[in-house]
Design an enzyme around this catalytic site. Structure first.
Site, PDB file in Angstrom:
ATOM      1  N   GLY A 130     -58.084   2.742  51.963  1.00  7.63           N
ATOM      2  CA  GLY A 130     -58.701   1.664  51.208  1.00  7.63           C
ATOM      3  C   GLY A 130     -58.381   1.692  49.730  1.00  7.63           C
TER       4      GLY A 130
ATOM      5  N   SER B  63     -60.090   0.096  63.075  1.00 11.95           N
ATOM      6  CA  SER B  63     -61.253   0.168  62.190  1.00 11.95           C
ATOM      7  C   SER B  63     -60.857   0.276  60.718  1.00 11.95           C
ATOM      8  CB  SER B  63     -62.136   1.366  62.571  1.00 11.95           C
ATOM      9  OG  SER B  63     -61.461   2.592  62.329  1.00 11.95           O
TER      10      SER B  63
ATOM     11  N   LEU C 256     -58.680  -1.702  59.265  1.00 15.30           N
ATOM     12  CA  LEU C 256     -58.172  -2.971  58.747  1.00 15.30           C
ATOM     13  C   LEU C 256     -59.203  -3.763  57.962  1.00 15.30           C
ATOM     14  CD1 LEU C 256     -56.043  -4.017  61.853  1.00 15.30           C
ATOM     15  CD2 LEU C 256     -55.360  -2.689  59.842  1.00 15.30           C
ATOM     16  N   GLN C 257     -60.472  -3.365  58.030  1.00 15.57           N
ATOM     17  CA  GLN C 257     -61.535  -4.016  57.252  1.00 15.57           C
ATOM     18  C   GLN C 257     -61.358  -3.788  55.757  1.00 15.57           C
ATOM     19  OE1 GLN C 257     -63.815  -1.468  56.141  1.00 15.57           O
ATOM     20  NE2 GLN C 257     -65.653  -2.564  55.446  1.00 15.57           N
ATOM     21  N   ARG C 258     -60.569  -2.763  55.374  1.00 17.89           N
ATOM     22  CA  ARG C 258     -60.453  -2.423  53.952  1.00 17.89           C
ATOM     23  C   ARG C 258     -59.061  -1.944  53.554  1.00 17.89           C
ATOM     24  NH1 ARG C 258     -62.389   1.021  57.224  1.00 17.89           N
ATOM     25  NH2 ARG C 258     -61.988   3.263  57.122  1.00 17.89           N
TER      26      ARG C 258
ATOM     27  N   ASN D  59     -63.059  12.548  50.415  1.00 23.22           N
ATOM     28  CA  ASN D  59     -63.920  13.705  50.613  1.00 23.22           C
ATOM     29  C   ASN D  59     -63.791  14.672  49.444  1.00 23.22           C
ATOM     30  OD1 ASN D  59     -62.143  16.180  51.442  1.00 23.22           O
ATOM     31  ND2 ASN D  59     -61.293  14.439  52.577  1.00 23.22           N
TER      32      ASN D  59
ATOM     33  N   CYS E  48     -68.150   7.699  53.715  1.00 22.70           N
ATOM     34  CA  CYS E  48     -68.022   6.278  54.044  1.00 22.70           C
ATOM     35  C   CYS E  48     -68.215   6.052  55.538  1.00 22.70           C
ATOM     36  CB  CYS E  48     -66.653   5.768  53.604  1.00 22.70           C
ATOM     37  SG  CYS E  48     -66.448   5.729  51.818  1.00 22.70           S
TER      38      CYS E  48
END
Length: 269
Positions: free
Chosen positions: A40, A68, A70-72, A130, A187
């Site tokens: 991201g 999962s 691809l949202q960001r 992290n 996250c």
């Protein structure tokens, strides 16, 4: 270095920009930037630095594209699910600007390889999620005398700061030790707004361009914090260099990178 006709056209808006100009653009074309994390944060950093004409971009990541993400993680797309993120990022970078040289480092960024990986770059961008990775990036860069740009995001909020050797505190001066496991949600646990990492990653790209060209004031000895729910954006002064910092202090106790001190894998947001 003489700019070609195509470069004069491509970077025309930079060439008339006070603080960049021809000299700054030449510096961008000669620069080598390492981005640790192709997720991201790494997505906008890589795309904007490629668009800006940074000559060499290194990408460190050992993961593959998942739906999962691809949202960001806008450097990837649906057709690349299952592809190594480094390869997907390289495709997007070169589709945007084919003149950029992309170095692919498909590996975890670890205490064993950190020094070798960062050695060939002018500056480092922390696009991880992290604390172990962030402390490792800090310590590796301090020991190597490399500047780096820190960024972090969770939920709707983010922060960034810039470390330049000899100017202001390092990340460990501010956050002395990693928080205990479970003390700060990741996250994955707390969620993250896709556009939030876009904001912070874009600001990291701005800091990188400023550092390369010499334009403006960097976020040294300052931290920018952003709360996108309230649109509260602040620049917080930071204490100066800490003489007792274990890595950059007057009597450092961290002089080598010991794997046991960085136990979490370095992964992208």
């Amino acid at each position: 270095m003489t700019l070609s006709d195509e470069q004069l056209e491509r970077y025309a808006r930079h060439l008339i920009l006070k603080g960049v100009g021809v000299r700054g653009q030449k510096r961008l074309l000669a620069a080598k930037v390492l981005i640790i994390g192709a997720g991201g944060l790494g997505s906008p950093v890589a795309l904007y630095l490629a668009a800006a004409g940074v000559g060499t971009i290194g990408i460190v990541d050992d993961d593959v594209v998942d739906v999962s993400n691809l949202q960001r993680q806008v450097i990837h797309d649906d057709d690349r699910v299952g592809m190594p993120k480094t390869e997907s990022a390289k495709l997007s970078i070169n589709r945007l600007n084919p003149d950029v040289k992309v170095n692919v480092h498909r590996t975890l960024f670890t205490a064993d390889n950190a020094a070798d990986i960062i050695a060939g770059y002018d500056l480092v961008v922390d696009a991880t999620d992290n604390f172990a990775a962030k402390f490792l990036i800090n310590d590796a860069c301090v020991l190597a005398g490399k500047p780096f740009i820190h960024g972090g995001v969770v939920r709707f909020a983010g922060q960034l700061m810039t470390y330049v050797p000899g100017e202001g505190p390092c990340y460990r001066c501010i956050f002395r030790e990693m928080p205990a496991a479970g003390e700060v949600p990741t996250c994955r646990e707390a969620g993250v707004l896709g556009a939030a990492v876009g904001v912070i990653g874009s600001l990291q790209a701005v800091e990188a361009v400023k550092m390369i060209t010499g334009a403006g004031d960097l976020l040294t000895a300052r931290m920018l914090t952003v709360d996108l729910l309230t649109m509260n954006i602040r620049t917080v002064p930071l204490p100066g260099h800490e003489p007792d910092c274990p890595v950059c202090g007057d009597h450092p106790t961290i002089t080598t990178l010991e794997p046991d001190n960085y136990i979490q894998p370095a992964c992208a947001v």
